[in-house]
Write a protein that holds these residues in place. Structure first.
Motif, PDB file in Angstrom:
ATOM      1  N   PHE A 272      31.632  30.476  43.720  1.00 50.04           N
ATOM      2  CA  PHE A 272      32.940  31.363  43.912  1.00 50.04           C
ATOM      3  C   PHE A 272      32.460  32.144  42.452  1.00 50.04           C
ATOM      4  N   ASP A 273      32.377  33.515  42.525  1.00 47.59           N
ATOM      5  CA  ASP A 273      31.940  34.565  41.334  1.00 47.59           C
ATOM      6  C   ASP A 273      33.121  34.738  40.222  1.00 47.59           C
ATOM      7  N   GLY A 274      34.317  34.459  40.808  1.00 47.73           N
ATOM      8  CA  GLY A 274      35.752  34.579  40.096  1.00 47.73           C
ATOM      9  C   GLY A 274      36.602  35.631  40.778  1.00 47.73           C
ATOM     10  N   TRP A 275      37.854  35.854  40.020  1.00 47.07           N
ATOM     11  CA  TRP A 275      38.925  36.989  40.513  1.00 47.07           C
ATOM     12  C   TRP A 275      38.596  38.149  40.095  1.00 47.07           C
ATOM     13  N   THR A 282      37.825  31.996  37.691  1.00 47.70           N
ATOM     14  CA  THR A 282      37.497  30.977  38.553  1.00 47.70           C
ATOM     15  C   THR A 282      38.574  30.228  38.803  1.00 47.70           C
ATOM     16  N   ALA A 297      38.571  38.356  45.319  1.00 48.84           N
ATOM     17  CA  ALA A 297      37.875  37.508  45.617  1.00 48.84           C
ATOM     18  C   ALA A 297      35.944  37.675  45.108  1.00 48.84           C
ATOM     19  N   TYR A 299      31.661  35.964  45.734  1.00 46.98           N
ATOM     20  CA  TYR A 299      31.155  34.769  46.411  1.00 46.98           C
ATOM     21  C   TYR A 299      29.373  35.942  46.422  1.00 46.98           C
TER      22      TYR A 299
END
Length: 305
Positions: A272-275, A282, A297, A299
């Motif tokens: 998961f790279d982040g919002w 993250t 989100a 990925y």
């Protein structure tokens, strides 16, 4: 000459200022609108011998109550709550932790309440108040099987329920009543401080006369939360309260003021790279739903050695 449509115009203003038509059009207190709705009875297991769990609890007797931790937060009159207290007098409290009966609905001195039947009830001889978490759809059902205090032990049971939904909707279901000396001090929903309340009794009649009928309280302000997954990796997103469970994208409506927490879990072989959008970072994404919210989100696949 009589003008066409004049009667309809007159009736509109009569309804507007006197609320004669509130039961047909739906009454509002600025937070909720209440209308009668068609619904099948949705009770609980109602078994005082059943083992209590995080999904099932109960209390019985006179002036008793049960405090229950909700599986998701609920927004009631603009505030978020993670637990409720249901008493054997037909009420659901959000800040009070014990029982009360026959109180002033508008200003009760005890805080926000759903008064399904505002009366002095007892389940010392039979029944009780039962709380059960159900799914498909997600909901909490609070059911009462009780006699009035003056009729306890005379085998005159009364059966009704409140159903809570994650999006803030509330439904009162009135199954059956056998009371001979029923009373009602004002049933409905209330913020508890005199500023906002909906008196179901004044709109539709005493609770014990509503056999077989259901009434739905819908938050006036609902805002959407939309989540979109991006990137070349994969993962899942879940929300609390429920309603967000995404494929490529998903959206759900929540009551104004609701606190929604989104959690991203990458699939095996992804990260998961982040919002982005209404959230960043993250960690879990926590939103206060005061307007429409859009979140992405991202990925990406992990690199194998």
């Amino acid at each position: 000459m009589k003008r066409p449509g004049m009667r309809a115009v007159v009736m509109f203003f009569v309804c507007l200022f006197s609320c004669i038509c509130c039961t047909a059009w739906g009454a509002s207190d600025g937070y909720y609108t209440v209308t009668e709705t068609a619904a099948s009875w949705d009770g609980t297991d109602a078994d005082p011998l059943k083992i209590t769990t995080t999904d099932y609890d109960y209390a019985y007797g006179d002036e008793e109550s049960v405090t229950y931790n909700l599986p998701w937060n609920i927004t009631f009159y603009g505030q978020n709550y993670s637990r409720i207290t249901a008493d054997t007098n037909g009420n659901v409290w959000f800040t009070a932790s014990n029982s009360a009966s026959s109180f002033n609905l508008a200003s009760n001195g005890r805080g926000p309440v759903i008064a399904a039947w505002n009366n002095d009830l007892s389940s010392s001889f039979q029944g009780g108040v039962f709380i059960q978490h159900k799914t498909n759809p997600e909901r909490i059902v609070i059911e009462w099987q009780a006699e009035t205090y003056t009729e306890q032990g005379q085998n005159l049971p009364n059966n009704f329920a409140v159903v809570l939904f994650p999006d803030g909707r509330i439904r009162n279901d009135y199954k059956s009543f056998t009371t001979l000396t029923g009373d009602d001090s004002g049933s409905g929903t209330s913020r508890g401080d005199g500023s906002a309340y909906l008196n179901l009794t004044s709109l539709y009649g005493n609770a014990f006369t509503l056999t077989g009928r259901s009434f739905q309280f819908v938050p006036q302000s609902l805002f959407s939360v939309t989540v979109t997954k991006t990137g070349t990796g994969g993962g899942s997103i879940s929300g609390n309260p429920p309603g967000i469970s995404c494929g490529a994208s998903c959206s759900s409506n929540f009551a104004q003021g609701a606190a929604v927490t989104l959690t991203a879990v990458p699939d095996f072989g992804s990260v998961f790279d982040g919002w982005s959008g209404a959230c960043s970072g993250t960690g879990p994404c926590t939103l206060s739903v005061t307007a429409v919210k859009n979140v992405s989100a991202s990925y990406s696949p992990t690199v194998s050695p």
